[in-house]
Scaffold this motif. Structure first.
Motif, mmCIF file in Angstrom:
data_model
loop_
_atom_site.group_PDB
_atom_site.id
_atom_site.type_symbol
_atom_site.label_atom_id
_atom_site.label_comp_id
_atom_site.label_asym_id
_atom_site.label_seq_id
_atom_site.Cartn_x
_atom_site.Cartn_y
_atom_site.Cartn_z
ATOM 1 N N ALA A 228 1.126 -1.212 -0.070
ATOM 2 C CA ALA A 228 0.169 -0.063 -0.523
ATOM 3 C C ALA A 228 0.581 1.475 0.247
ATOM 4 C CB ALA A 228 -0.430 -0.244 0.892
ATOM 5 N N TRP A 229 2.040 1.681 0.340
ATOM 6 C CA TRP A 229 3.061 2.166 1.069
ATOM 7 C C TRP A 229 3.366 3.024 -0.438
ATOM 8 C CZ3 TRP A 229 7.302 3.001 -0.618
ATOM 9 C CH2 TRP A 229 8.696 3.910 0.167
ATOM 10 N N GLN A 230 4.098 1.521 -1.311
ATOM 11 C CA GLN A 230 4.858 2.265 -2.711
ATOM 12 C C GLN A 230 4.000 2.156 -3.939
ATOM 13 O OE1 GLN A 230 7.225 -0.821 -3.789
ATOM 14 N NE2 GLN A 230 6.278 -0.845 -6.057
ATOM 15 N N LEU A 231 2.375 1.631 -3.379
ATOM 16 C CA LEU A 231 1.301 2.613 -4.445
ATOM 17 C C LEU A 231 0.940 3.642 -4.274
ATOM 18 C CD1 LEU A 231 -1.025 -0.740 -3.884
ATOM 19 C CD2 LEU A 231 0.037 0.176 -6.521
ATOM 20 N N GLY A 232 0.556 4.620 -2.809
ATOM 21 C CA GLY A 232 0.739 5.803 -2.717
ATOM 22 C C GLY A 232 2.011 6.190 -3.152
ATOM 23 N N VAL A 233 3.373 6.272 -3.160
ATOM 24 C CA VAL A 233 4.178 6.792 -3.446
ATOM 25 C C VAL A 233 3.957 7.037 -5.267
ATOM 26 C CG1 VAL A 233 6.187 7.223 -3.691
ATOM 27 C CG2 VAL A 233 5.018 6.671 -1.533
ATOM 28 N N ASP A 234 3.567 5.853 -5.768
ATOM 29 C CA ASP A 234 3.525 5.524 -6.942
ATOM 30 C C ASP A 234 2.455 7.176 -7.412
ATOM 31 O OD1 ASP A 234 5.118 3.941 -7.274
ATOM 32 O OD2 ASP A 234 3.643 1.711 -7.098
ATOM 33 N N GLN A 235 1.338 6.902 -6.598
ATOM 34 C CA GLN A 235 0.602 7.802 -7.316
ATOM 35 C C GLN A 235 0.884 9.282 -6.811
ATOM 36 O OE1 GLN A 235 -3.394 6.681 -5.054
ATOM 37 N NE2 GLN A 235 -3.076 4.318 -5.792
ATOM 38 N N LEU A 236 2.067 9.427 -6.331
ATOM 39 C CA LEU A 236 2.283 10.809 -5.797
ATOM 40 C C LEU A 236 3.136 11.752 -6.713
ATOM 41 C CD1 LEU A 236 2.682 10.345 -1.894
ATOM 42 C CD2 LEU A 236 0.654 11.806 -3.351
ATOM 43 N N ALA A 237 4.022 9.802 -6.993
ATOM 44 C CA ALA A 237 4.789 10.631 -8.420
ATOM 45 C C ALA A 237 4.628 10.734 -9.605
ATOM 46 C CB ALA A 237 6.009 9.237 -8.174
ATOM 47 N N ALA A 238 3.186 10.023 -10.292
ATOM 48 C CA ALA A 238 2.399 10.003 -11.184
ATOM 49 C C ALA A 238 2.072 11.440 -11.610
ATOM 50 C CB ALA A 238 1.584 8.961 -11.403
ATOM 51 N N GLU A 239 1.758 12.326 -10.166
ATOM 52 C CA GLU A 239 1.007 13.669 -10.015
ATOM 53 C C GLU A 239 2.242 14.715 -10.356
ATOM 54 O OE1 GLU A 239 -0.803 13.514 -6.490
ATOM 55 O OE2 GLU A 239 -2.075 12.329 -7.491
ATOM 56 N N ASP A 240 3.829 14.551 -10.412
ATOM 57 C CA ASP A 240 4.614 15.054 -10.663
ATOM 58 C C ASP A 240 5.753 14.598 -11.553
ATOM 59 O OD1 ASP A 240 6.790 17.355 -10.557
ATOM 60 O OD2 ASP A 240 6.342 17.717 -8.095
ATOM 61 N N SER A 241 4.970 15.230 -12.790
ATOM 62 C CA SER A 241 5.433 14.730 -13.517
ATOM 63 C C SER A 241 7.463 14.845 -13.605
ATOM 64 C CB SER A 241 6.057 15.980 -15.176
ATOM 65 O OG SER A 241 6.041 16.972 -14.894
#
Length: 352
Positions: A228-241
């Protein structure tokens, strides 16, 4: 004279320690020891006198209500014992506290006195540091020691670090001078997502500890929390190019560094852990586990430093804790041996 009344005679005890603060990026190390204490229902048998080691303006006491009565919890270091049952039982002495503000030599001597009194056979100190490692890859975990014989027999890296250090490095050296075998395990936490908690790094430390002492550790919800932590960081990273591009750069550097050295030993180590976990003979009722005497012997490999510095942390045995694949040894962050260097500790300071 330390009198340990009420503590039973321990069986082949290993002391596992972690300290909040500079050596605990993402709270990964202290959370690992807290997990062991919780899963095995540790019983606290001693606490160091807070007056001797802590500056209360730096680590302030807290006030709480207990059935309407105000009480104070003082910052300190506590020791507990957990009994790991099974066909070949073994005990752990867990040390969990805050990096002391003063009198580090006395602090270490007091812990070593407990270790001597309890017959501790080895001390394992957990730490976590910030580094240039992508959150999408297995967490690099390096195992280091100051003892050449221990480095050879347990397939660890012998530390060559020079520079500022924290309580993890001081305690390891104190153990070495006292003739107590000591190992430090360091997890590398991505510096761009350093805020706690970091269950993926905690899980990697526990996996490496399991390999080191041959003990099956109940992981509870940690694997799911790590995913869940990695998915959350994935989502945050995807929002910032810019962040996404930076993570891709780290991934390419990590993969390129690992490519020439196919980590067959890491794959074998992961396979052994898989067999250990699926073997019904190693578990007993009530969550108790047996102590396996023949842990996998993987070899860590030092990566190329990513930034200028006197030393580099040996590339660790990253766990396959989130389904990312078997353990690998990727690029460790700057630092060396028993402490972070360069991007360093959780506060961004340099040193061990």
């Amino acid at each position: 004279m330390i009198e340990l009344e009420g503590v039973p005679e321990l069986i082949d005890p290993v002391m596992v320690a972690a300290f909040e603060g500079w050596n605990d990026a993402g709270d990964a190390a202290s959370t690992a020891v807290a997990h062991l204490d919780r899963e095995w229902k540790g019983e606290v048998f001693a606490a160091l006198d807070a007056e001797d080691y802590y500056d209360f303006q730096v680590n302030r006491p807290t006030v709480f209500l207990d059935n309407g009565v105000r009480k104070i919890t003082w910052p300190t270091t506590r020791l507990s014992v957990v009994r790991v049952g099974g066909e070949k039982p073994r005990d752990l002495v867990l040390v969990r506290g805050i990096e002391p503000s003063m009198r580090w030599r006395s602090f270490c001597n007091e812990l070593l006195a407990f270790a001597h009194e309890l017959g501790v056979e080895m001390v394992v100190i957990l730490g976590a540091l910030l580094g240039d490692t992508p959150h999408t890859r297995p967490v690099p975990v390096s195992g280091v020691t100051s003892d050449p014989d221990l480095a050879r027999t347990m397939d660890l890296e012998e530390t060559r670090y020079e520079g500022p250090t924290g309580i993890v490095g001081i305690l390891q050296e104190a153990c070495t001078h006292a003739g107590v075998p000591a190992v430090s395990l360091w997890a590398a936490v991505p510096h761009y997502v350093s805020q706690p908690p970091n269950p993926k790094a905690t899980l990697a430390l526990l996996n490496r500890l399991e390999d080191l002492i041959g003990l099956r550790i109940p992981l509870g919800e940690l694997p799911e929390d790590a995913r869940a932590w990695q998915l959350g960081v994935d989502q945050l990273a995807a929002e910032d190019s810019e962040v996404a591009e930076y993570v891709q750069t780290l991934e390419e550097a990590r993969d390129t560094a690992e490519l020439p050295e196919a980590s067959g030993e890491a794959i074998a180590r992961e396979f052994e852990r898989y067999l250990r976990r699926r073997d019904p003979g190693v578990a007993t009722e009530g969550g108790e586990t047996s102590f396996l005497r023949d842990p996998g012997s993987g070899r860590t490999r030092p990566p190329k430093p990513e930034q200028p510095g006197p030393e580099s942390v040996p590339g660790g045995d990253g766990g396959a804790e989130t389904g990312d694949g078997p353990e690998g040894s990727g690029d460790g962050p700057e630092g060396s041996g028993d402490g972070p260097e360069g991007s360093g500790g959780p506060d961004g300071a340099t040193g061990e």
